[in-house]
Design a protein around this motif. Structure first.
Motif, PDB file in Angstrom:
ATOM      1  N   ASN A   1      30.146  38.567 -16.262  1.00  0.00           N
ATOM      2  CA  ASN A   1      28.847  39.221 -16.453  1.00  0.00           C
ATOM      3  C   ASN A   1      28.951  40.250 -17.579  1.00  0.00           C
ATOM      4  O   ASN A   1      28.616  41.422 -17.404  1.00  0.00           O
ATOM      5  CB  ASN A   1      28.383  39.879 -15.157  1.00  0.00           C
ATOM      6  CG  ASN A   1      28.091  38.860 -14.070  1.00  0.00           C
ATOM      7  OD1 ASN A   1      27.564  37.785 -14.344  1.00  0.00           O
ATOM      8  ND2 ASN A   1      28.439  39.174 -12.840  1.00  0.00           N
ATOM      9  N   PHE A   2      29.413  39.778 -18.744  1.00  0.00           N
ATOM     10  CA  PHE A   2      29.623  40.681 -19.871  1.00  0.00           C
ATOM     11  C   PHE A   2      28.291  41.221 -20.397  1.00  0.00           C
ATOM     12  O   PHE A   2      28.169  42.397 -20.715  1.00  0.00           O
ATOM     13  CB  PHE A   2      30.378  39.943 -20.983  1.00  0.00           C
ATOM     14  CG  PHE A   2      30.713  40.798 -22.167  1.00  0.00           C
ATOM     15  CD1 PHE A   2      31.527  41.918 -22.036  1.00  0.00           C
ATOM     16  CD2 PHE A   2      30.226  40.477 -23.426  1.00  0.00           C
ATOM     17  CE1 PHE A   2      31.841  42.703 -23.126  1.00  0.00           C
ATOM     18  CE2 PHE A   2      30.540  41.266 -24.527  1.00  0.00           C
ATOM     19  CZ  PHE A   2      31.358  42.373 -24.377  1.00  0.00           C
TER      20      PHE A   2
ATOM     21  N   ASP B   1      25.840  29.387 -20.429  1.00  0.00           N
ATOM     22  CA  ASP B   1      27.160  29.720 -19.868  1.00  0.00           C
ATOM     23  C   ASP B   1      27.121  31.069 -19.160  1.00  0.00           C
ATOM     24  O   ASP B   1      27.974  31.926 -19.391  1.00  0.00           O
ATOM     25  CB  ASP B   1      28.216  29.727 -20.979  1.00  0.00           C
ATOM     26  CG  ASP B   1      29.647  29.743 -20.423  1.00  0.00           C
ATOM     27  OD1 ASP B   1      29.833  29.362 -19.241  1.00  0.00           O
ATOM     28  OD2 ASP B   1      30.573  30.145 -21.157  1.00  0.00           O
ATOM     29  N   GLY B   2      26.150  31.235 -18.302  1.00  0.00           N
ATOM     30  CA  GLY B   2      26.030  32.492 -17.572  1.00  0.00           C
ATOM     31  C   GLY B   2      25.798  33.655 -18.520  1.00  0.00           C
ATOM     32  O   GLY B   2      25.086  33.534 -19.519  1.00  0.00           O
ATOM     33  N   ARG B   3      26.423  34.784 -18.229  1.00  0.00           N
ATOM     34  CA  ARG B   3      26.279  35.979 -19.067  1.00  0.00           C
ATOM     35  C   ARG B   3      27.573  36.286 -19.799  1.00  0.00           C
ATOM     36  O   ARG B   3      27.906  37.428 -20.088  1.00  0.00           O
ATOM     37  CB  ARG B   3      25.840  37.152 -18.193  1.00  0.00           C
ATOM     38  CG  ARG B   3      24.376  37.045 -17.764  1.00  0.00           C
ATOM     39  CD  ARG B   3      24.059  37.702 -16.453  1.00  0.00           C
ATOM     40  NE  ARG B   3      24.445  39.100 -16.416  1.00  0.00           N
ATOM     41  CZ  ARG B   3      24.380  39.853 -15.323  1.00  0.00           C
ATOM     42  NH1 ARG B   3      23.942  39.321 -14.197  1.00  0.00           N
ATOM     43  NH2 ARG B   3      24.757  41.103 -15.347  1.00  0.00           N
ATOM     44  N   ARG B   4      28.307  35.206 -20.137  1.00  0.00           N
ATOM     45  CA  ARG B   4      29.557  35.343 -20.889  1.00  0.00           C
ATOM     46  C   ARG B   4      29.266  35.369 -22.391  1.00  0.00           C
ATOM     47  O   ARG B   4      28.210  34.941 -22.845  1.00  0.00           O
ATOM     48  CB  ARG B   4      30.504  34.187 -20.565  1.00  0.00           C
ATOM     49  CG  ARG B   4      30.899  34.076 -19.112  1.00  0.00           C
ATOM     50  CD  ARG B   4      31.818  32.880 -18.889  1.00  0.00           C
ATOM     51  NE  ARG B   4      32.233  32.751 -17.503  1.00  0.00           N
ATOM     52  CZ  ARG B   4      31.559  32.105 -16.574  1.00  0.00           C
ATOM     53  NH1 ARG B   4      30.416  31.515 -16.887  1.00  0.00           N
ATOM     54  NH2 ARG B   4      32.001  32.029 -15.325  1.00  0.00           N
ATOM     55  N   THR B   5      30.251  35.835 -23.162  1.00  0.00           N
ATOM     56  CA  THR B   5      30.132  35.850 -24.610  1.00  0.00           C
ATOM     57  C   THR B   5      29.881  34.437 -25.136  1.00  0.00           C
ATOM     58  O   THR B   5      30.547  33.490 -24.727  1.00  0.00           O
ATOM     59  CB  THR B   5      31.409  36.415 -25.252  1.00  0.00           C
ATOM     60  OG1 THR B   5      31.658  37.721 -24.734  1.00  0.00           O
ATOM     61  CG2 THR B   5      31.269  36.509 -26.752  1.00  0.00           C
TER      62      THR B   5
ATOM     63  N   PRO C   1      29.387  40.532 -28.309  1.00  0.00           N
ATOM     64  CA  PRO C   1      29.946  41.874 -28.147  1.00  0.00           C
ATOM     65  C   PRO C   1      29.447  42.805 -29.242  1.00  0.00           C
ATOM     66  O   PRO C   1      29.215  42.386 -30.375  1.00  0.00           O
ATOM     67  CB  PRO C   1      31.454  41.637 -28.272  1.00  0.00           C
ATOM     68  CG  PRO C   1      31.569  40.419 -29.145  1.00  0.00           C
ATOM     69  CD  PRO C   1      30.380  39.569 -28.831  1.00  0.00           C
ATOM     70  N   GLU C   2      29.273  44.050 -28.870  1.00  0.00           N
ATOM     71  CA  GLU C   2      28.874  45.074 -29.831  1.00  0.00           C
ATOM     72  C   GLU C   2      29.634  46.350 -29.498  1.00  0.00           C
ATOM     73  O   GLU C   2      29.751  46.729 -28.333  1.00  0.00           O
ATOM     74  CB  GLU C   2      27.365  45.305 -29.775  1.00  0.00           C
ATOM     75  CG  GLU C   2      26.841  46.292 -30.801  1.00  0.00           C
ATOM     76  CD  GLU C   2      25.341  46.414 -30.767  1.00  0.00           C
ATOM     77  OE1 GLU C   2      24.832  47.422 -30.199  1.00  0.00           O
ATOM     78  OE2 GLU C   2      24.649  45.505 -31.282  1.00  0.00           O
ATOM     79  N   MET C   3      30.149  47.022 -30.508  1.00  0.00           N
ATOM     80  CA  MET C   3      30.956  48.224 -30.285  1.00  0.00           C
ATOM     81  C   MET C   3      30.062  49.447 -30.124  1.00  0.00           C
ATOM     82  O   MET C   3      29.073  49.615 -30.833  1.00  0.00           O
ATOM     83  CB  MET C   3      31.905  48.440 -31.460  1.00  0.00           C
ATOM     84  CG  MET C   3      32.952  47.353 -31.637  1.00  0.00           C
ATOM     85  SD  MET C   3      34.056  47.191 -30.220  1.00  0.00           S
ATOM     86  CE  MET C   3      34.873  48.791 -30.249  1.00  0.00           C
TER      87      MET C   3
ATOM     88  N   VAL D   1      30.594  46.309 -25.732  1.00  0.00           N
ATOM     89  CA  VAL D   1      29.621  46.042 -24.671  1.00  0.00           C
ATOM     90  C   VAL D   1      28.903  44.742 -25.008  1.00  0.00           C
ATOM     91  O   VAL D   1      28.843  44.318 -26.170  1.00  0.00           O
ATOM     92  CB  VAL D   1      28.599  47.189 -24.515  1.00  0.00           C
ATOM     93  CG1 VAL D   1      29.276  48.464 -24.060  1.00  0.00           C
ATOM     94  CG2 VAL D   1      27.851  47.421 -25.823  1.00  0.00           C
ATOM     95  N   GLY D   2      28.360  44.088 -24.002  1.00  0.00           N
ATOM     96  CA  GLY D   2      27.640  42.837 -24.214  1.00  0.00           C
ATOM     97  C   GLY D   2      26.170  43.077 -24.477  1.00  0.00           C
ATOM     98  O   GLY D   2      25.519  43.837 -23.755  1.00  0.00           O
ATOM     99  N   VAL D   3      25.648  42.474 -25.505  1.00  0.00           N
ATOM    100  CA  VAL D   3      24.220  42.578 -25.829  1.00  0.00           C
ATOM    101  C   VAL D   3      23.682  41.191 -26.143  1.00  0.00           C
ATOM    102  O   VAL D   3      24.421  40.300 -26.570  1.00  0.00           O
ATOM    103  CB  VAL D   3      23.959  43.515 -27.037  1.00  0.00           C
ATOM    104  CG1 VAL D   3      24.420  44.920 -26.748  1.00  0.00           C
ATOM    105  CG2 VAL D   3      24.641  42.977 -28.288  1.00  0.00           C
TER     106      VAL D   3
END
Length: 217
Positions: free
Chosen positions: A37-38, A54-58, A98-100, A106-108
């Motif tokens: 759940n990223f 693919d769910g909430r994955r990257t 991913p975002e820094m 963090v996942g956006v």
């Protein structure tokens, strides 16, 4: 550290180094797994999921569409017939990436088509005039009712969008008698008497103009 010399394996007498842990043992290769759940839930007010790859994955792709009572943000309010027709094929695709930030990645959800984060754009907005109603405040005497003239009514500003509240009241010489003075725009497209979707009770306004001796309210 320095590796162990094996004549058969190292005929040129060049011994490669090996990685060990702090205890001197050769470690296992590190394996990384995607966080399940990223990214957060991609659904925002007025939207629902059509698909999620693919769910909430990257790398997952989320396709969203508008819920009833909402329309695409870029759709004109009316067409040539002065009737709003919703594009049922409208959808938006967003990627989990991913975002820094200050504390790490963090996942956006990112919308490639708009080059925006999903939380930066309200892709579905409330429809105006979603609720319609024949709700007419009434007045009368001796059991005979008639509509209150519009000039003796006040109502709050409303676009009749889902969830909006409409306030109605009587003006002098009319005074409130009974009925609903507050109406809610429901998901059924009708004005209701409460958030629980109760049918409205018609507002009754009493005419306070002094009546003749042979008349009574």
């Amino acid at each position: 550290k320095r590796g162990k010399y094996e004549p058969i394996l190292h005929p040129e007498k060049i011994v490669p180094g090996v990685w060990t842990n702090l205890e001197g043992r050769q470690g296992w290769p590190m394996e990384c797994y995607q966080i399940q759940n990223f990214c957060p839930d991609p659904r925002s007010p007025g939207t629902d999921l059509s698909s999620l790859s693919d769910g909430r994955r990257t790398g997952s792709e989320a396709v969203l569409h508008c819920l009833p009572a909402f329309k695409p943000w870029n759709q004109a309010e009316v067409n040539e017939s002065n009737v709003l027709v919703i594009d049922e094929n409208f959808s938006v695709m967003a990627l989990c990436q991913p975002e820094m930030n200050g504390s790490g990645p963090v996942g956006v959800w990112h919308i490639p088509e708009l080059d925006l984060r999903l939380d930066e754009k309200q892709i579905c907005i409330p429809m105006k005039d979603f609720c319609t109603s024949s709700f007419v405040p009434m007045t009368g005497h001796l059991g005979i009712l008639e509509p209150v003239p519009k000039e003796f009514l006040t109502s709050s500003e409303s676009e009749a969008s889902l969830g909006e509240v409409l306030h109605i009241s009587c003006k002098e010489p009319y005074a409130y008698a009974f009925g609903d003075r507050k109406l809610f725009c429901s998901s059924m497209g009708r004005l209701q008497g409460s958030p629980a979707h109760r049918d409205p009770v018609s507002l009754q306004c009493r005419d306070t103009t002094p009546a003749a001796d042979d008349e009574e309210w």
